[in-house]
Design a protein around this motif. Structure first.
Motif, PDB file in Angstrom:
ATOM      1  N   VAL A  88       0.865  -0.995   0.052  1.00 61.42           N
ATOM      2  CA  VAL A  88      -0.293  -0.112  -0.172  1.00 61.42           C
ATOM      3  C   VAL A  88       0.391   1.661   0.225  1.00 61.42           C
ATOM      4  O   VAL A  88       0.650   2.336  -0.562  1.00 61.42           O
ATOM      5  N   LEU A  89       1.951   1.202   0.708  1.00 60.44           N
ATOM      6  CA  LEU A  89       3.110   2.690   0.968  1.00 60.44           C
ATOM      7  C   LEU A  89       3.749   2.729  -0.253  1.00 60.44           C
ATOM      8  O   LEU A  89       4.701   4.112  -0.613  1.00 60.44           O
ATOM      9  N   THR A  90       4.003   1.843  -1.154  1.00 63.59           N
ATOM     10  CA  THR A  90       4.741   2.275  -2.391  1.00 63.59           C
ATOM     11  C   THR A  90       3.970   2.177  -3.422  1.00 63.59           C
ATOM     12  O   THR A  90       4.051   2.238  -4.481  1.00 63.59           O
ATOM     13  N   MET A  93      -0.345  -1.483  -4.156  1.00 61.59           N
ATOM     14  CA  MET A  93      -1.153  -1.732  -3.919  1.00 61.59           C
ATOM     15  C   MET A  93      -1.861  -0.707  -3.712  1.00 61.59           C
ATOM     16  O   MET A  93      -2.389  -0.067  -2.451  1.00 61.59           O
ATOM     17  N   ASN A  94      -4.132  -0.376  -4.394  1.00 65.49           N
ATOM     18  CA  ASN A  94      -4.860   0.441  -3.821  1.00 65.49           C
ATOM     19  C   ASN A  94      -5.143   0.318  -2.804  1.00 65.49           C
ATOM     20  O   ASN A  94      -5.644  -0.760  -2.090  1.00 65.49           O
ATOM     21  N   PRO A  95      -5.341   1.269  -2.039  1.00 68.16           N
ATOM     22  CA  PRO A  95      -5.542   1.166  -0.205  1.00 68.16           C
ATOM     23  C   PRO A  95      -7.335   0.566   0.352  1.00 68.16           C
ATOM     24  O   PRO A  95      -7.248  -0.628   0.618  1.00 68.16           O
ATOM     25  N   MET A  96      -7.400   1.115  -0.939  1.00 68.41           N
ATOM     26  CA  MET A  96      -9.523   0.533  -0.688  1.00 68.41           C
ATOM     27  C   MET A  96      -9.282  -0.717  -1.142  1.00 68.41           C
ATOM     28  O   MET A  96     -10.603  -2.031  -1.085  1.00 68.41           O
ATOM     29  N   PRO A 118     -11.268  10.305  -0.506  1.00 69.47           N
ATOM     30  CA  PRO A 118     -10.097  11.319  -1.086  1.00 69.47           C
ATOM     31  C   PRO A 118      -9.279  11.353  -0.229  1.00 69.47           C
ATOM     32  O   PRO A 118      -8.022  11.851  -0.275  1.00 69.47           O
ATOM     33  N   THR A 119      -9.644  11.959   1.251  1.00 73.26           N
ATOM     34  CA  THR A 119      -8.436  11.578   2.202  1.00 73.26           C
ATOM     35  C   THR A 119      -7.984  10.844   2.529  1.00 73.26           C
ATOM     36  O   THR A 119      -6.810  10.872   3.026  1.00 73.26           O
ATOM     37  N   VAL A 120      -8.149   9.371   2.805  1.00 77.25           N
ATOM     38  CA  VAL A 120      -7.765   7.983   3.043  1.00 77.25           C
ATOM     39  C   VAL A 120      -6.588   8.489   1.393  1.00 77.25           C
ATOM     40  O   VAL A 120      -5.096   8.293   2.091  1.00 77.25           O
ATOM     41  N   LEU A 121      -7.017   8.563   0.256  1.00 71.94           N
ATOM     42  CA  LEU A 121      -6.041   7.787  -0.886  1.00 71.94           C
ATOM     43  C   LEU A 121      -4.478   9.289  -0.386  1.00 71.94           C
ATOM     44  O   LEU A 121      -3.578   8.962  -0.681  1.00 71.94           O
ATOM     45  N   ASP A 122      -4.720  10.477   0.083  1.00 69.93           N
ATOM     46  CA  ASP A 122      -4.444  11.679   0.152  1.00 69.93           C
ATOM     47  C   ASP A 122      -2.974  10.896   1.054  1.00 69.93           C
ATOM     48  O   ASP A 122      -2.226  10.926   1.046  1.00 69.93           O
ATOM     49  N   PHE A 123      -3.936  10.482   2.225  1.00 68.57           N
ATOM     50  CA  PHE A 123      -3.059  10.418   3.407  1.00 68.57           C
ATOM     51  C   PHE A 123      -1.475   9.239   2.549  1.00 68.57           C
ATOM     52  O   PHE A 123      -1.565   9.219   3.360  1.00 68.57           O
ATOM     53  N   VAL A 124      -2.446   8.342   1.343  1.00 72.69           N
ATOM     54  CA  VAL A 124      -1.644   7.362   1.291  1.00 72.69           C
ATOM     55  C   VAL A 124      -0.767   7.998   0.639  1.00 72.69           C
ATOM     56  O   VAL A 124       0.819   7.743   0.817  1.00 72.69           O
ATOM     57  N   ALA A 127       1.856   9.232   3.179  1.00 80.43           N
ATOM     58  CA  ALA A 127       2.615   8.975   3.634  1.00 80.43           C
ATOM     59  C   ALA A 127       4.009   7.967   2.920  1.00 80.43           C
ATOM     60  O   ALA A 127       4.901   7.931   3.529  1.00 80.43           O
ATOM     61  N   ASN A 128       3.248   7.856   1.502  1.00 82.29           N
ATOM     62  CA  ASN A 128       4.319   7.538   0.344  1.00 82.29           C
ATOM     63  C   ASN A 128       5.689   8.194   0.374  1.00 82.29           C
ATOM     64  O   ASN A 128       6.886   8.264   0.317  1.00 82.29           O
ATOM     65  N   GLU A 129       5.364   9.448   0.542  1.00 81.76           N
ATOM     66  CA  GLU A 129       6.249  10.771   0.364  1.00 81.76           C
ATOM     67  C   GLU A 129       7.043  10.782   1.363  1.00 81.76           C
ATOM     68  O   GLU A 129       8.288  11.779   2.194  1.00 81.76           O
TER      69      GLU A 129
END
Length: 135
Positions: A88-90, A93-96, A118-124, A127-129
């Motif tokens: 997920v972090l890299t 895999m899509n978090p959803m 959108p918040t979940v995806l932007d959190f990831v 985290a990735n950055e």
């Protein structure tokens, strides 16, 4: 940026969340804390936990390896194996997708989570950055 998983990484994630204007806008209505439980797998040899108190686009608190009893009722408890959370972090895999396939188990109000994709995806993204290298 720091190596995941580490206290340095979590501190970097907290700083990144609190300085990222895009995340602040996308997550401006988010109210909820997260307790992560990462199960041993791959390069991780023991359970790992961390806690994030996310509130209106900011991180009010981040705790590395907290005692679970100190946070008995987080809004969300997320459980995953090390390899799945790394995927997920890299961005592999899509978090959803991870949630829907139970590779990322979520305890909490799934309706709230789904209304805030959108918040979940932007959190990831954040985290990735904040992650330099996955160990």
């Amino acid at each position: 940026m720091a190596i995941f998983p580490s206290e340095e990484w979590l501190n970097g994630l907290e700083a990144k969340i609190n300085s990222d204007e895009r995340y602040a806008e996308v997550a401006k209505n988010w109210e909820g804390d997260l307790f992560f439980h990462i199960e041993p797998d791959g390069n991780l040899k023991e359970d790992l936990t961390f806690y994030l108190d996310l509130w209106h686009g900011k991180c009010r608190k981040a705790v590395y390896k907290p005692d679970a009893s100190a946070y008995p009722k987080p809004t969300f408890k997320l459980t995953s194996t090390y390899n799945n959370i790394v995927s997920v972090l890299t961005g592999k895999m899509n978090p959803m997708t991870a949630m829907m396939t139970m590779k990322l188990k979520v305890q909490g109000n799934m309706g709230y989570m789904m209304r805030n994709v959108p918040t979940v995806l932007d959190f990831v993204r954040v985290a990735n950055e904040a992650t330099e290298e996955i160990m």
